[in-house]
Design an enzyme around this catalytic site. Structure first.
Site, PDB file in Angstrom:
ATOM      1  N   ASP A 678       0.658  -1.268  -0.029  1.00 50.23           N
ATOM      2  CA  ASP A 678      -0.025  -0.056   0.102  1.00 50.23           C
ATOM      3  C   ASP A 678       1.017   1.168   0.081  1.00 50.23           C
ATOM      4  O   ASP A 678       0.516   2.071  -0.637  1.00 50.23           O
ATOM      5  CB  ASP A 678      -1.046   0.141   1.169  1.00 50.23           C
ATOM      6  CG  ASP A 678      -1.989   0.970   1.217  1.00 50.23           C
ATOM      7  OD1 ASP A 678      -2.777   1.081   0.269  1.00 50.23           O
ATOM      8  OD2 ASP A 678      -1.995   1.998   2.079  1.00 50.23           O
ATOM      9  N   LYS A 682       1.362   4.372  -2.875  1.00 49.18           N
ATOM     10  CA  LYS A 682       1.219   5.818  -2.395  1.00 49.18           C
ATOM     11  C   LYS A 682       2.284   6.711  -2.967  1.00 49.18           C
ATOM     12  O   LYS A 682       2.514   7.773  -3.560  1.00 49.18           O
ATOM     13  CB  LYS A 682       1.050   5.930  -0.902  1.00 49.18           C
ATOM     14  CG  LYS A 682      -0.113   5.313  -0.391  1.00 49.18           C
ATOM     15  CD  LYS A 682      -0.355   5.689   1.100  1.00 49.18           C
ATOM     16  CE  LYS A 682      -1.642   4.853   1.676  1.00 49.18           C
ATOM     17  NZ  LYS A 682      -1.758   5.172   3.103  1.00 49.18           N
TER      18      LYS A 682
END
Length: 814
Positions: A678, A682
């Site tokens: 994750d 980003k």
């Protein structure tokens, strides 16, 4: 002297005719009055239909005539007392017998000439005016019935006769000025040719009759009584916020009427406009309403635009070819060919290069227009100097009208900007030299949206309607709905936004409601919706074609992200909490950004990085202001920061991860957070927003988890965390021994991105992060030694929802 005209809706029944009698009697008490009446509502169309059926040898015309007779007889019986019905019933029967005889002749011949049709349709006004006159007589009101066919003289162009005013005016003056009564009744629409045969005055003929009487008599005023309270700023059937226009100039009224405002027909007002006779448009059913005053020079007011009107369907015909350049006469030949076929040209545009001419005509006349033009230019088309006439249909014209537009720059820009932001494509533009009218040709299906957008832009300074569809109503989506509901009054008061949620979807069902969903009780509406079908949801949303629409994705679904392109291509803004699209293949990411730019809408995903923190927005501001990002360092996982802030060796690492999951800081599968995937997404998104074309596999992910932790299911994951507790304790002890803290850091340096666990000293800006905080350090040409730091809560439903909310507002205020 004053003239009152009552339309078909005003004389549709005995009850409405009683209203007409009251209004006429009240008017005559103040000033001598001529009352002109239309046929009962729908009668003219029924008479035309009966005539055409008869000409087609369809005997059902007799049934239509019988229905018309019964309708008039019913009105007589309901309007008059029994003792006064006999003569009027006989009058109706006699006229209906004549009608039947005419249709029988048409049936026998199999032909309906224009002359016969004029005579046929004239019976509608003859009957209605006779009924009104009989109603006045039954109430003892002195009056005189005037036969318009004896007073209004025209040429013999049946169906669209031109008035001979030199003969007509003296005849009207002699008939009225020599009488002793104060009230006159006359049928509208009908007149007579020089030989005495019946003619009609065409569309809007009864209004025209009233204007002819008013002009001939030098009336003090002309009143048009209908079923609406005057002219409106837009069609109230399309725009709920439309409001009456209190005063308007003749020129403005003509422009609005030409482009679809049904209250007036432009030729109607010519006789009164020439003499400056004031014209009132009033509502028979609400006579106390002020209505609209049409006059030569209304007093100045703040209104730049007086009204918005539309007409459709129309077709746009385009004649083009290199053979037109520098050769005179093409326009004349085109318009002559169309005129020969009696095709009315509504709008004209011509390119400055003389390479093409475009004209808009009624869709019903498009085929005749095309055939006429192709026939006229056969030789040029055959020689290749001209292309065959191109015809584009399913279009409409939307017109902006106002006398004051010529004195205010930027009106066209506001018009085009408002339409462009809502995906309304303009096919052609025309603006007269007087600058009273700006006309745009658009798709017929966009008319409702276009008129509402323009009405908001020019008439509704108080509020702007925003339509929101939300996919995902779980933790973050539910908080977003709560925030929207709570903030709606503030948005209306402070930002003048009427923000409505018109669609909701979860993983099972969806609901769309054009009128808006009650946010205080949205769950039942969603539960009652059909099974979720993303293609159906997208198709239905685009079919609604609502203005100022934003689609909000608060899911983690790759399937939902697949609909973004279709939405952006129709100028529907997209706000994505979902990171799938922005971190997908670079080609897809770039395409979505390009679509948003091409179709003048927004693709926003601030909450992809840092939840509610203004990370992406700040990065964009830096770049737009001319700065350049040299390096980025960041802690971008509230989950990992929470874990490493709470893990101190006093309790197992697995227990801290369980706590993070229990408090809602992790995904249902915590491995999605702890593997760093994750975070890698980003930093990839930030790198792309900084202008670098990176793919996901370009981001180096240095995992701190032993490989066995990624095998099996979630329970197996926790078992392996327990097994490898010494590994995690060693990481902590090594950092603590040096006075450092563990942080899962994302970095972007020299075009390369990396994520991984680092031990940071107290001097580092990321050392002191607490709880679930995120922080981003931007090192740029301006921020060289001391970075620009953005820091705050980087996880949690409330702050994430607030970030999505902020993106929605940015999407509609840009």
């Amino acid at each position: 002297m004053q003239v009152l005209k009552f339309g078909g809706s005003s004389v549709a029944s005995a009850d409405t005719i009683m209203r007409v009698l009251e209004l006429a009697q009240a008017a005559a008490r103040h000033e001598p009055t001529v009352v002109v009446v239309s046929a009962l509502s729908g009668v003219t169309d029924a008479l035309i239909s009966a005539g055409r059926l008869a000409a087609a040898a369809d005997a059902s015309y007799r049934e239509q005539l019988q229905e018309l007779e019964q309708r008039h007889l019913t009105v007589v019986r309901e309007l008059l007392p029994l003792t006064g019905q006999s003569s009027l019933l006989s009058f109706v029967k006699a006229h209906c017998n004549e009608l039947e005889s005419i249709c029988n002749g048409v049936f026998a011949l199999g032909e309906l000439s224009a002359r016969t049709l004029d005579r046929l349709v004239s019976y509608g006004e003859l009957l209605s005016s006779g009924v009104v006159a009989a109603g006045l007589a039954a109430q003892g009101t002195a009056h005189q019935w005037l036969d318009s066919r004896q007073l209004i003289r025209t040429n013999a162009r049946y169906g669209h006769a031109a008035v001979d005013f030199a003969t007509t005016n003296p005849q009207i003056q002699a008939a009225v000025n020599g009488a002793e009564v104060a009230l006159y009744v006359a049928p509208g629409f009908v007149a007579a040719a020089p030989d005495g045969s019946t003619t009609t005055l065409g569309r809007g003929g009864s209004d025209y009759t009233a204007a002819i009487f008013a002009g001939a008599l030098g009336a003090s005023r002309l009143e048009i009584w209908t079923d609406v309270s005057g002219m409106m700023t837009a069609d109230p059937r399309l725009v709920r916020a439309a409001r009456p226009i209190s005063r308007i100039s003749y020129q403005e009224a003509m422009e609005l009427s030409h482009f679809g405002a049904k209250v007036l027909y432009p030729p109607t007002i010519q006789p009164v406009m020439r003499q400056g006779i004031p014209l009132w448009i009033k509502n028979t059913f609400v006579p106390e309403d002020a209505g609209t005053l049409v006059e030569v020079a209304p007093p100045a007011n703040h209104a730049i635009v007086r009204g918005i009107s539309s007409i459709g369907p129309v077709a746009l015909l385009r004649l083009e070819g290199s053979g037109m350049v520098g050769i005179p006469g093409f326009s004349r030949r085109l318009f002559a060919a169309l005129a020969q076929e009696q095709v009315n040209v509504i709008l004209i545009t011509q390119s400055s290069s003389e390479h093409s001419i475009s004209v808009a005509v009624s869709a019903a006349e498009a085929l005749r227009a095309r055939q006429a033009a192709d026939a006229e230019f056969t030789s040029e088309i055959a020689a290749g100097r001209l292309d065959p006439l191109y015809c584009e249909d399913e279009l409409a014209i939307v017109a902006l009208v106002g006398e004051q537009m010529k004195n205010h720059p930027g009106i066209s820009g506001r018009l085009f900007g408002a339409l462009g932001q809502n995906g309304v494509n303009i096919r052609a533009i025309a603006q007269g030299s007087s600058e009273k009218n700006i006309s745009t040709v658009i798709r017929q299906q966009d008319v409702r949206k276009a008129i509402n957008v323009l009405h908001e832009t020019f008439f509704e300074a108080t509020t702007r309607q925003v339509n929101v569809v939300i996919a995902g109503v779980g933790n973050v989506g539910g908080k977003l709905l709560e925030q929207l509901a709570r903030q709606q009054p503030w948005l209306r008061e402070k930002l003048r936004l009427n923000l409505r949620v018109v669609g909701l979807a979860n993983s099972r069902q969806f609901v769309l409601d054009e009128e808006g969903i009650n946010l205080a009780n949205w769950q039942p509406a969603l539960a009652a919706g059909p099974a979720l079908d993303l293609a159906a949801l997208t198709q239905q949303l685009l079919a609604l074609n609502l203005r100022n629409t934003v689609f909000v994705d608060v899911t983690a679904s790759a399937d939902v992200a697949q609909v973004y392109a279709d939405l952006l291509a129709r100028s529907v803004g997209v706000v994505a909490c979902n990171k799938v699209a922005a971190s997908s293949e670079y080609e897809n990411y770039a395409q979505l950004k390009a679509l948003a730019q091409e179709f003048n809408t927004q693709f926003l995903f601030e909450t992809n990085v840092g939840a509610g923190l203004p990370v992406i927005g700040t990065l964009g501001d830096l770049l737009r202001s001319g700065d350049e990002v040299r390096r980025m360092e960041a802690v971008l996982s509230g989950t990992l920061n929470f874990v490493f802030n709470n893990y101190d060796g006093s309790r197992p690492f697995a227990e801290v991860v369980r706590q993070a999951q229990a408090e809602g800081y992790t995904e249902p599968d915590p491995r999605l957070d702890l593997t760093g995937v994750d975070v890698a997404r980003k930093i990839l998104i930030l790198a792309r927003e900084a202008g670098h074309a990176l793919e996901m596999n370009d981001v180096e992910n240095i995992s701190f988890l032993p490989p066995s932790c990624l095998e099996g299911d979630v329970p197996a994951f926790y078992e392996q965390l327990t097994v490898h507790e010494p590994h995690f304790r060693a990481l902590y002890d090594a950092a603590a021994a040096n006075g450092e803290k563990l942080r899962f850091v994302a970095s972007f340096v020299d075009g390369k991105a990396q994520v991984g666990l680092q031990a940071l000293p107290p001097s580092h800006d990321l050392y002191s992060l607490q709880g679930k905080d995120n922080a981003v350090l931007f090192y740029t040409n301006r921020y060289v030694e001391q970075p620009l730091v953005i820091k705050g809560a980087g996880a949690g439903a409330e702050v994430t929802a607030s970030g999505v909310f902020a993106d929605v507002l940015r999407a509609v205020q840009s």
